[in-house]
Design an enzyme around this catalytic site. Structure first.
Site, mmCIF file in Angstrom:
data_model
loop_
_atom_site.group_PDB
_atom_site.id
_atom_site.type_symbol
_atom_site.label_atom_id
_atom_site.label_comp_id
_atom_site.label_asym_id
_atom_site.label_seq_id
_atom_site.Cartn_x
_atom_site.Cartn_y
_atom_site.Cartn_z
ATOM 1 N N TYR A 180 135.695 -1.428 -37.536
ATOM 2 C CA TYR A 180 135.949 -0.791 -36.352
ATOM 3 C C TYR A 180 137.301 -0.821 -36.228
ATOM 4 O O TYR A 180 138.152 -1.733 -36.786
ATOM 5 C CB TYR A 180 135.217 -0.992 -35.024
ATOM 6 C CG TYR A 180 133.688 -0.814 -35.350
ATOM 7 C CD1 TYR A 180 133.151 0.409 -35.616
ATOM 8 C CD2 TYR A 180 132.575 -1.912 -34.904
ATOM 9 C CE1 TYR A 180 131.613 0.452 -35.976
ATOM 10 C CE2 TYR A 180 131.265 -1.762 -35.212
ATOM 11 C CZ TYR A 180 130.870 -0.591 -35.778
ATOM 12 O OH TYR A 180 129.395 -0.404 -35.577
ATOM 13 N N ARG A 228 135.994 -10.432 -29.917
ATOM 14 C CA ARG A 228 134.965 -10.395 -30.960
ATOM 15 C C ARG A 228 135.548 -10.030 -32.361
ATOM 16 O O ARG A 228 136.235 -9.158 -32.410
ATOM 17 C CB ARG A 228 134.098 -9.545 -30.646
ATOM 18 C CG ARG A 228 132.869 -9.915 -31.508
ATOM 19 C CD ARG A 228 131.564 -9.094 -31.054
ATOM 20 N NE ARG A 228 130.318 -9.925 -31.277
ATOM 21 C CZ ARG A 228 129.081 -9.369 -31.626
ATOM 22 N NH1 ARG A 228 128.949 -8.247 -31.550
ATOM 23 N NH2 ARG A 228 128.056 -10.162 -31.900
ATOM 24 N N CYS A 348 112.465 -16.150 -34.533
ATOM 25 C CA CYS A 348 112.724 -14.890 -35.242
ATOM 26 C C CYS A 348 112.582 -15.269 -36.974
ATOM 27 O O CYS A 348 112.674 -16.053 -37.419
ATOM 28 C CB CYS A 348 114.306 -14.665 -35.052
ATOM 29 S SG CYS A 348 115.014 -13.449 -36.388
ATOM 30 N N ASP A 421 87.952 -14.865 -40.220
ATOM 31 C CA ASP A 421 88.543 -14.027 -41.177
ATOM 32 C C ASP A 421 87.820 -14.527 -42.243
ATOM 33 O O ASP A 421 87.245 -15.853 -42.628
ATOM 34 C CB ASP A 421 90.058 -14.342 -41.243
ATOM 35 C CG ASP A 421 90.715 -13.468 -42.399
ATOM 36 O OD1 ASP A 421 91.483 -12.632 -41.774
ATOM 37 O OD2 ASP A 421 90.437 -13.580 -43.531
HETATM 38 P P1 ADP Z 1 96.994 -6.464 -40.593
HETATM 39 O O1 ADP Z 1 98.313 -6.330 -41.037
HETATM 40 O O2 ADP Z 1 96.413 -5.039 -39.831
HETATM 41 O O3 ADP Z 1 96.690 -7.518 -39.763
HETATM 42 P P2 ADP Z 1 95.924 -7.733 -42.995
HETATM 43 O O4 ADP Z 1 95.582 -7.075 -44.222
HETATM 44 O O5 ADP Z 1 97.395 -8.758 -42.896
HETATM 45 O O6 ADP Z 1 95.952 -6.777 -41.656
HETATM 46 O O7 ADP Z 1 94.723 -8.752 -42.297
HETATM 47 C C1 ADP Z 1 93.515 -8.202 -42.534
HETATM 48 C C2 ADP Z 1 92.555 -9.574 -42.666
HETATM 49 O O8 ADP Z 1 91.222 -9.344 -42.395
HETATM 50 C C3 ADP Z 1 92.622 -10.182 -44.026
HETATM 51 O O9 ADP Z 1 93.080 -11.601 -43.918
HETATM 52 C C4 ADP Z 1 91.122 -10.051 -44.507
HETATM 53 O O10 ADP Z 1 90.609 -11.388 -45.069
HETATM 54 C C5 ADP Z 1 90.353 -9.882 -43.373
HETATM 55 N N1 ADP Z 1 88.985 -9.145 -43.468
HETATM 56 C C6 ADP Z 1 88.789 -8.084 -44.194
HETATM 57 N N2 ADP Z 1 87.564 -7.694 -44.073
HETATM 58 C C7 ADP Z 1 86.925 -8.737 -43.265
HETATM 59 C C8 ADP Z 1 85.400 -9.045 -43.076
HETATM 60 N N3 ADP Z 1 84.560 -8.062 -43.275
HETATM 61 N N4 ADP Z 1 85.244 -10.112 -42.460
HETATM 62 C C9 ADP Z 1 86.191 -11.091 -41.876
HETATM 63 N N5 ADP Z 1 87.434 -10.959 -42.146
HETATM 64 C C10 ADP Z 1 87.966 -9.810 -42.887
HETATM 65 FE FE1 SF4 Z 2 114.081 -11.315 -35.686
HETATM 66 FE FE2 SF4 Z 2 114.752 -8.951 -35.609
HETATM 67 FE FE3 SF4 Z 2 112.763 -9.638 -37.234
HETATM 68 FE FE4 SF4 Z 2 112.423 -9.771 -34.490
HETATM 69 S S1 SF4 Z 2 112.648 -7.883 -35.611
HETATM 70 S S2 SF4 Z 2 111.854 -11.146 -36.103
HETATM 71 S S3 SF4 Z 2 114.675 -10.374 -34.034
HETATM 72 S S4 SF4 Z 2 114.791 -10.121 -37.318
#
Ligand code: ADP
Ligand code: SF4
Length: 686
Positions: A180, A228, A348, A421
């Site tokens: 800037y 700054r 973070c 899970d």
């Molecule tokens: P998000 O980003 O929406 O949280 P992810 O893909 O990171 O989704 O996580 C989805 C989770 O759901 C995975 O850990 C997967 O193992 C779990 N999962 C999917 N189907 C089943 C099920 N039928 N029963 C239990 N867990 C499940």
């Molecule tokens: Fe950190 Fe920004 Fe990521 Fe939030 S969005 S976890 S503040 S880097």
């Protein structure tokens, strides 16, 4: 719990000119995407940090004149008296918690294209500040400043400082960083002036000195005056009278400001992503400043570890622990340390989604803290939760980012929560992705939530439990949340820029196959039209293992969207270092098990690459079979006592981790209540 005495030093008061910071936690100026058009949203966002214990809370860049107009990027203004009230909302809010309020007065010089004001941008010598990204490019060259322009600039700064004082600010900034205007005067290659503002280092520093002086005169002893400054480029230049030009600049101005706020020069190093930089990465550039001034020094470095903060102070690197991202991810970081709850800090992850919000021109979003930016408009407090109405027991199926966030927020609202899970470990997509180069820090999304869930008596955790609709019907929960994520497809990319049919050939894989343990045979081609981090990270990972890897994308850069998160230049560097070949603006047009055919997206011209494994990182679709099967059971749900079945996160709409966390939080916050018709309260200028 009492505070650990090791951290007592962090709670010392620090004198900054005429004002006193109550502790060493200093929320440095950072972009929030909240302009004067969102004054209540902005005040509440900053207030939450003061409430969380940040002793100083600053604004983002505040333009002092229409010749510093960053549109379409969001920026705040203090152009005349009409702008004062909007800022006063923030200072009043910050003062309610005993913290100081700082304002970063700002002139963008050649960087701002003045698209709205249509004033020719100002610069020391009429040189453009070029950018390789379209959003920052402009066709209007800046004008070289005449002496009267410099006098005007000093007057605008002084007027801005007086208005800042009237708005109630305690610390008023001169901003000589990040390309800037005042910074532009410091660089010898860019400042080609032959008058007293160019040439020798003393001349190049003159404008900054005068800006500090007029600011001090304007605030009349009521406010501290902070400088700054970006020191990375200057530190790389040998000095005439000292080790480097950075040493010379700091020595020349040593005690002129009341506070030094020291930083890096460009967004990718200043707001360094965790994929490529560790906590405390600024230290080698700024470590000398305290030796040359008697005034307090604040700096940043994505500090979330109280031990590292103490070390910075004990070793004489910093007096105040600056935080931008750590204060967004956990506004209550200082309070948690103060109360002996440092293990509860929501650290973070350094993903820079917050920065992408600014590039998008919207209020800040955060992967770790879904309440950031929602404090006023949705009434979400990061630490306070209203109890859910009635006696609810909720089953969350899927323990990825969405499921974990949803379960935790429901638990904080007093619900009985069961989370299951299929996998033996919680974390969802993070189980695989955190094993890729540089991505381990992102595991904090899972670790913080799991830690919090394990501490609660109203939560039951069931890893290794794949649930069917029959299981769910038998489990006697009143509400079911489906957070089963998404799956990657083998879809390719059509000539008119949308996903087309799946490619069925052997040797075609998706990230899910790699996550499940498939080891692709080389040579490998990674075809990326997802364009965020994953395609690049997979290519880098395989390249580092010594395989022949080519990365192909329909976009103009590798991991093109990572421009938004400051990672793009570093992704290119990492791919180069891993020996990955990069093919831009091409789509995969065919694959026969030995070779892949690429077509230029504009001309259609074809080329071939050797390839035995083609990894497609393109489109995800919801993994929502369980949701659909349950909904299809209709009246059986009611007989089983299930009152609702809801999809959240990727199982509803596949997105980045930030979307999944927000989706899980939104459901849990609104659970049992009537959602607002408009979703949130709209803000209006004051
Ligand atoms: P998000 O980003 O929406 O949280 P992810 O893909 O990171 O989704 O996580 C989805 C989770 O759901 C995975 O850990 C997967 O193992 C779990 N999962 C999917 N189907 C089943 C099920 N039928 N029963 C239990 N867990 C499940
Ligand atoms: Fe950190 Fe920004 Fe990521 Fe939030 S969005 S976890 S503040 S880097």
């Amino acid at each position: 719990m009492p505070r650990d005495p090791r951290y007592d030093v962090l709670f010392d008061a620090v004198q900054i000119g005429p004002v006193t910071a109550p502790n060493r936690f200093y929320q440095v100026p950072h972009a929030s995407g909240m302009t004067n058009a969102l004054p209540h949203v902005r005040a509440a966002f900053r207030e939450t940090k003061a409430e969380g214990g940040w002793g100083v809370v600053c604004t983002g860049a505040v333009s002092i004149h229409p010749s510093s107009d960053d549109s379409p990027l969001p920026f705040a203004t203090l152009w005349d008296a009409k702008d004062v009230r909007a800022h006063a909302l923030m200072t009043e809010a910050v003062h309610r918690h005993g913290s100081l309020a700082g304002i970063e007065l700002w002139h963008g010089g050649a960087i701002t294209m003045n698209r709205t004001s249509r004033i020719a941008p100002l610069s020391p010598s009429g040189m453009p500040w070029c950018s390789t990204h379209l959003g920052f490019m402009g066709n209007l060259r800046p004008r070289a400043m005449e002496r009267e322009d410099i006098r005007d600039l000093l007057r605008w700064q002084a007027d801005g400082a007086r208005r800042a004082r009237d708005a109630g600010f305690d610390i008023v900034y001169v901003y000589a960083g990040m390309g800037y205007l005042p910074y532009e005067f410091l660089l010898p290659e860019y400042n080609r002036r032959t008058d007293e503002y160019g040439g020798s280092i003393a001349n190049r520093v003159r404008l900054v000195r005068e800006l500090l002086e007029v600011t001090r005169d304007a605030v009349g002893g009521r406010c501290a005056v902070a400088l700054r400054i970006s020191l990375e480029e200057l530190r790389a230049k040998p000095g005439t009278h000292a080790a480097t030009e950075a040493h010379e600049v700091v020595a020349l101005l040593a005690d002129v400001p009341d506070l030094w706020d020291v930083k890096m020069d460009s967004s990718p190093t200043d707001c360094a992503p965790s994929r490529f930089s560790a906590e405390g990465s600024h230290e080698p550039v700024i470590d000398f400043v305290k030796k040359l001034t008697r005034k307090p020094v604040v700096g940043v470095g994505r500090f979330t570890s109280p031990d590292l903060m103490v070390s910075q102070i004990r070793r004489g690197v910093l007096d105040l622990i600056g935080g931008a991202r750590p204060s967004i991810a956990d506004p209550f970081l200082p309070k948690k340390i103060d109360e002996g709850r440092e293990h509860e800090i929501r650290e973070c992850i350094g993903c820079n989604i917050c920065i992408s919000s600014w590039h998008d021109g919207v209020p800040v979003r955060c992967t770790q803290n879904p309440t950031a930016g929602e404090e006023w408009r949705r009434g979400w407090h990061p630490e306070r939760f209203t109890p859910a109405a009635g006696e609810a027991s909720v089953l969350v199926v899927g323990g990825g980012p969405a499921g974990l966030e949803c379960a935790l927020t429901l638990a904080r609202r007093g619900c009985r929560v069961t989370i299951a899970d299929a996998a033996n470990e919680f974390g969802g997509r993070l189980r695989f992705e955190t094993r890729l180069p540089g991505l381990s820090t992102w595991g904090r999304v899972r670790d913080w939530r799991l830690g919090q869930l394990r501490d609660r008596a109203n939560v039951s955790l069931y890893p290794g439990s794949e649930l069917t609709e029959t299981d769910v019907l038998g489990l006697e929960h009143s509400h079911v949340v489906i957070a089963t994520g998404a799956r990657w497809t083998r879809m390719l990319y059509s000539t008119i820029e949308f996903p087309t049919e799946e490619i069925a050939a052997a040797g075609v894989y998706t990230p899910d196959d790699l996550a499940a343990g498939t080891v692709p045979e080389g040579p490998v081609v990674v075809f990326d039209f997802d364009n965020y981090y994953l395609g690049g990270a997979i290519a880098e990972h395989l390249g580092r293992q010594g395989r022949k890897v080519d990365y192909v994308t329909t976009a103009g850069s590798a991991s093109a969207w990572t421009f938004m998160t400051n990672e793009l230049p570093l992704v290119h560097r990492a791919l180069g270092k891993a020996g990955v070949g990069i093919h831009l603006l091409r789509r995969v047009a065919g694959f026969d098990g030995e070779e892949v055919t690429l077509a230029d997206v504009f001309t259609g011209d074809e080329m071939r690459l050797p390839c035995r494994s083609l990894i497609v990182v393109g489109v995800r679709v919801p993994r929502d079979e369980l949701y659909r099967a349950l909904v299809a059971r209709g009246t059986e749900l009611a007989r089983a006592g299930i009152r609702s079945v809801t999809r959240i996160g990727d199982a509803s709409a596949p997105g980045a981790i930030v979307h999944a966390v927000h989706s899980g939080h939104l459901f849990a916050r609104e659970f049992g209540d009537t959602p607002q018709a408009a979703g949130y309260t709209r803000d209006f200028p004051v």
